[in-house]
Design an enzyme around this catalytic site. Sequence first.
Site, PDB file in Angstrom:
ATOM      1  N   GLU A  23     -27.411 -12.594 -17.757  1.00  0.00           N
ATOM      2  CA  GLU A  23     -26.342 -13.346 -18.423  1.00  0.00           C
ATOM      3  C   GLU A  23     -26.789 -13.516 -19.863  1.00  0.00           C
ATOM      4  O   GLU A  23     -27.669 -14.326 -20.157  1.00  0.00           O
ATOM      5  CB  GLU A  23     -26.121 -14.689 -17.722  1.00  0.00           C
ATOM      6  CG  GLU A  23     -24.805 -15.342 -18.101  1.00  0.00           C
ATOM      7  CD  GLU A  23     -24.990 -16.416 -19.148  1.00  0.00           C
ATOM      8  OE1 GLU A  23     -24.671 -16.126 -20.332  1.00  0.00           O
ATOM      9  OE2 GLU A  23     -25.436 -17.511 -18.818  1.00  0.00           O
ATOM     10  N   CYS A  73     -23.332 -19.871 -24.809  1.00  0.00           N
ATOM     11  CA  CYS A  73     -22.858 -18.486 -24.937  1.00  0.00           C
ATOM     12  C   CYS A  73     -21.375 -18.340 -24.628  1.00  0.00           C
ATOM     13  O   CYS A  73     -20.760 -17.342 -25.005  1.00  0.00           O
ATOM     14  CB  CYS A  73     -23.670 -17.565 -24.037  1.00  0.00           C
ATOM     15  SG  CYS A  73     -23.699 -18.093 -22.312  1.00  0.00           S
TER      16      CYS A  73
END
Length: 484
Positions: free
Chosen positions: A257, A291
Amino acid sequence: MTEPPQRLFVGGAWTEPDGGFYDVVDPATERTVGLAPEASPAQARAACAAAKEAFGPWSRTPPEERAAVLGRAADLIRAQAGPYADLAAAETGATLATARGMQVAVAAARFRRYARVERHEWAIEPQINEAGPMGRAGVLGALAARRPVGVVTCVTSYNNPWANPAGKVAPALAMGNTVVVKPAPQDPLSVYRMAAALEAAGAPPGVVNVVSGQDVAVGEAAVASADVDMVSFTGSTAVGQRIAEVCGRSMKRQLMELGGKGAAVVHDDADLASAVAGIGTTFSFYSGQICTAPTRVLAQRAVHDRLVEQLAAYASRLKVGDPRERDTVVGPVISAAHRDRVEAYVELGREEGAMVVTGGERPAHASGFYVAPTLLAGCTNDMRVAREEIFGPVVVVIPFDDDEEGVALANDSDYGLIDYVWSGDVARAFRTARRLRAGGVGVNTVGRNMEAPFGGFKRSGVGRDVGSYALHAYGEVQSIVWPG
């Protein structure tokens, strides 16, 4: 608050670090929160060996017993939510509300979620397949099921030392894997609290191991060890690429990720108040160190000026300061070095021709690593501030003319983690969403469904986790075939 020196957790033992200790610094006060252990690469490899030794017995433990350990850990975390949140806020600079609600509470909920797992959730339904020309006439039975991968090294991010590790450790353990956690060096103390909760909940020695350190060699050893079967990483794309290269050499499984540069496509029929509130989370949530933030706003020209005006007004009202104060909305970024990096991007934006509509100056605080919520307008999609992940409370705004151009601009990115669409016409919003090259799309919201698959396209990652998808991520498919 000052914590006592923390020991490593290896093979069920709290172990003195070979490299001594280093200061964990409160980014709001610049004072020492506690002393974190500096592991050696040899200790990281020892943690991997301990996990490998524990894997056989743990993988054969009935799923109900594994789930019971996770459930007890969830209860222990909830019982200590107050002090755990205080520590998380001190380590990360998150506001207390965020530390309580989005860090510790989410971690407890994740352990509880995987404590409710039943066998059918990680098994694939039995299949009956034709034998085909290479087999005998008739049918063969085929059972496809998920099996644990083995030893998983979990390398976690600094922006959430509770929810992020819990999202890796809980499903990995539920599936019968054992883990070695390498937390971010900036805020590892919370991760050791999680390990202590799992130990108290009955996790056998070696099932959970934690090794920390500022030296990159510690993480490298935990990734490269021959005892490790899988690496689960959350962090920057650049680091993820280096980890992937190591994994590729020995065919380790990966769950990555990575970075994001989320596009927020705001159509001319959008509810601007909703769009402003959603985009505004970039300024406040983890001070933009997330993010999934909608950092790249693509505004249709008919609403562009109004959106810029309202975003600027929104940002200017946010209180920047001590995250322990109840009315604080924007806390500090994680370190002085990261503050310098974010400020350098704002200056780069000026040099590239962007206009600083609000922010852009360092807040006047005697201590702490604060960055003012900053809005850059007059941007184009080829500017570095529009293409690179800044990871701070900075939003760039780019105009577009029609829907086709909006989609093209959104997809013109190296990243593809989470994008967003705002439109008063839900059908139009979904048409846009389906064309976006991103692992997830929020339609008129920045909220996340924690059961939906999470992961990215392009340089934003490999694989999917969250909910039942995490159980698949931490498992291998095995097929067993027999005569029908």
